[in-house]
Design an enzyme around this catalytic site. Sequence first.
Site, PDB file in Angstrom:
ATOM      1  N   ARG A 120       0.819  -1.215   0.000  1.00 29.44           N
ATOM      2  CA  ARG A 120       0.000   0.000   0.000  1.00 29.44           C
ATOM      3  C   ARG A 120       0.855   1.269   0.000  1.00 29.44           C
ATOM      4  O   ARG A 120       0.440   2.291  -0.553  1.00 29.44           O
ATOM      5  CB  ARG A 120      -0.936   0.001   1.210  1.00 29.44           C
ATOM      6  CG  ARG A 120      -2.094  -0.952   1.015  1.00 29.44           C
ATOM      7  CD  ARG A 120      -2.985  -1.001   2.221  1.00 29.44           C
ATOM      8  NE  ARG A 120      -4.305  -1.517   1.860  1.00 29.44           N
ATOM      9  CZ  ARG A 120      -5.267  -1.755   2.742  1.00 29.44           C
ATOM     10  NH1 ARG A 120      -5.071  -1.521   4.015  1.00 29.44           N
ATOM     11  NH2 ARG A 120      -6.426  -2.219   2.319  1.00 29.44           N
ATOM     12  N   LYS A 146     -17.157 -16.418   4.171  1.00 31.91           N
ATOM     13  CA  LYS A 146     -18.587 -16.292   4.445  1.00 31.91           C
ATOM     14  C   LYS A 146     -19.383 -15.810   3.257  1.00 31.91           C
ATOM     15  O   LYS A 146     -18.988 -14.888   2.562  1.00 31.91           O
ATOM     16  CB  LYS A 146     -18.810 -15.324   5.605  1.00 31.91           C
ATOM     17  CG  LYS A 146     -18.362 -15.906   6.923  1.00 31.91           C
ATOM     18  CD  LYS A 146     -18.771 -15.023   8.056  1.00 31.91           C
ATOM     19  CE  LYS A 146     -18.451 -15.687   9.390  1.00 31.91           C
ATOM     20  NZ  LYS A 146     -18.697 -14.768  10.493  1.00 31.91           N
ATOM     21  N   GLY A 174      -8.588  -8.380   0.592  1.00 31.04           N
ATOM     22  CA  GLY A 174      -7.302  -8.374   1.286  1.00 31.04           C
ATOM     23  C   GLY A 174      -6.611  -9.719   1.260  1.00 31.04           C
ATOM     24  O   GLY A 174      -5.418  -9.814   0.947  1.00 31.04           O
ATOM     25  N   GLY A 230     -12.429  -3.961   1.682  1.00 32.30           N
ATOM     26  CA  GLY A 230     -13.824  -3.547   1.890  1.00 32.30           C
ATOM     27  C   GLY A 230     -14.293  -2.572   0.819  1.00 32.30           C
ATOM     28  O   GLY A 230     -15.425  -2.658   0.335  1.00 32.30           O
TER      29      GLY A 230
HETATM   30  P1  ADP Z   1     -10.847 -11.639   0.955  1.00 36.17           P
HETATM   31  O1  ADP Z   1     -10.104 -10.933   2.078  1.00 36.17           O
HETATM   32  O2  ADP Z   1      -9.950 -11.944  -0.194  1.00 36.17           O
HETATM   33  O3  ADP Z   1     -12.086 -10.911   0.569  1.00 36.17           O
HETATM   34  P2  ADP Z   1     -12.237 -13.341   2.809  1.00 36.17           P
HETATM   35  O4  ADP Z   1     -11.818 -12.449   3.928  1.00 36.17           O
HETATM   36  O5  ADP Z   1     -13.645 -13.342   2.424  1.00 36.17           O
HETATM   37  O6  ADP Z   1     -11.307 -13.049   1.532  1.00 36.17           O
HETATM   38  O7  ADP Z   1     -11.890 -14.842   3.169  1.00 36.17           O
HETATM   39  C1  ADP Z   1     -10.587 -15.277   3.443  1.00 36.17           C
HETATM   40  C2  ADP Z   1     -10.584 -16.365   4.468  1.00 36.17           C
HETATM   41  O8  ADP Z   1     -11.428 -17.432   4.095  1.00 36.17           O
HETATM   42  C3  ADP Z   1      -9.218 -16.963   4.642  1.00 36.17           C
HETATM   43  O9  ADP Z   1      -8.730 -16.668   5.926  1.00 36.17           O
HETATM   44  C4  ADP Z   1      -9.427 -18.466   4.452  1.00 36.17           C
HETATM   45  O10 ADP Z   1      -8.707 -19.249   5.385  1.00 36.17           O
HETATM   46  C5  ADP Z   1     -10.910 -18.604   4.673  1.00 36.17           C
HETATM   47  N1  ADP Z   1     -11.447 -19.805   4.019  1.00 36.17           N
HETATM   48  C6  ADP Z   1     -11.388 -20.123   2.718  1.00 36.17           C
HETATM   49  N2  ADP Z   1     -11.924 -21.340   2.511  1.00 36.17           N
HETATM   50  C7  ADP Z   1     -12.334 -21.809   3.710  1.00 36.17           C
HETATM   51  C8  ADP Z   1     -12.936 -23.020   4.165  1.00 36.17           C
HETATM   52  N3  ADP Z   1     -13.262 -23.981   3.298  1.00 36.17           N
HETATM   53  N4  ADP Z   1     -13.194 -23.140   5.491  1.00 36.17           N
HETATM   54  C9  ADP Z   1     -12.872 -22.162   6.357  1.00 36.17           C
HETATM   55  N5  ADP Z   1     -12.297 -20.994   5.994  1.00 36.17           N
HETATM   56  C10 ADP Z   1     -12.014 -20.821   4.689  1.00 36.17           C
HETATM   57 MG    MG Z   2     -10.473 -10.886   4.219  1.00 34.28          MG
END
Ligand code: ADP
Ligand code: MG
Length: 407
Positions: free
Chosen positions: A40, A207, A360, A383
């Site tokens: 960043r 989620k 992120g 976000g």
């Molecule tokens: P981003 O930051 O790229 O938007 P998220 O914050 O939504 O992504 O999700 C990232 C997290 O999701 C990671 O910490 C990863 O470990 C978790 N994750 C991915 N697949 C699974 C799974 N099958 N079960 C539990 N956690 C998961």
């Molecule tokens: Mg995340």
Amino acid sequence: MNKKTIADLRGDELEGRRVVVRVDYNVPLDDHGKITDDTRIRATLPTLDALLQQGARVVLLAHFGRPKGKPVPEMSLRPAGERLAELMEGRGVHFVPDTTGREAHGAVSMLRNGEAVLLENTRYLPGEEKNDSALSEEMAALGDVYVNDAFGAAHRAHASTAGIARVMRAQGKPAVAGLLMARELEFLGGVVETPARPFVAIIGGAKISGKIDVIRALLPKVDHLVIGGAMANTFFRAMGLATGTSLVEEDRVELARELLAEAGGKLLLPADCVVTDRLEAGAQAATVDREAIPAGRMVADVGPRTVEAYGTVVRAARTVLWNGPMGVFEIPAFAAGTRGVAEAVADATDAGATTVVGGGDSAAAVTEMGLDDRISHVSTGGGASLEFLEGRELPGVAALSDREEGQ
Ligand code: ADP
Ligand code: MG
């Protein structure tokens, strides 16, 4: 983009002028307070170089962490200032442990053309997150021009993102986007508004609840929406499949069922999964079909057949948008799905597709895998990129000056 950028400013609007630049230096630190990823900070260098070369006197504002309106020493911007000074290789940048008080104003008044100061954490001040108008005015008094280059904070209406821009514009001063902000909006806006087809979105992560609005907004626009991560489990449940001890959002199963019906054939779900009994390094892993997830086991990654199928779809795309890892990539045994998809996205870029990674954790994953320079654009805003993709207006962008018609 219909907002002015620093490229729209004349030389005499910058030379010798105090230019307040809002940056996003909310970088990850290790337990010893050392910066572990300076992406960043690096990402703001083009804007800073352009301003300093034109003789501006740059005043940097940024937040760090969540100090909730009071000074918290561990959340000082000093380490960010030190890293910035290293990256600027001796050109005048120094850190001032004050934000809008006497010391800050003193430092700003001492600036010479082509020099910069980084002021202390804006969130040390109680008015920042309240978008307080008195604080916005104090911040506006630091400069003659406002530049917002903090895409990662643009989804917040705070004093240093929205309030200051409003005050400065009311005073007839320019409030424009920096080069990073402009690049973010160009790439994210471009993929959703004018995507070359096929347009493939990959959505993963933990989620479904946090990404449901993005899925809904993207479904009508994409040719394929590829699902991975824990959110696939909620879809599995909606399809009547057993999910063992996997992370499932019970209260979103009905919603997943609706989305499946809405999506027709556009939604792709994993055909196989890597399952384990615990999400820890060294845990036992096995690959199973999605119809055969054992009781007492949880899904930790997508399986190799899924990686192959997703890879085929992604490599044939001309626009790819990726948000959210395919599995628990932080643990090497469950990183293959994310790596496989990342490689497919990189291959698509090499073949001429426009590829954008937002989020992120996804950005961290492609950087860690050394694939970030084979992605057209890796967003610096988690976000903010989600809210933008949901079609929401970002207050930090909305507050900037519009381009005149016909320009
Ligand atoms: P981003 O930051 O790229 O938007 P998220 O914050 O939504 O992504 O999700 C990232 C997290 O999701 C990671 O910490 C990863 O470990 C978790 N994750 C991915 N697949 C699974 C799974 N099958 N079960 C539990 N956690 C998961
Ligand atoms: Mg995340």
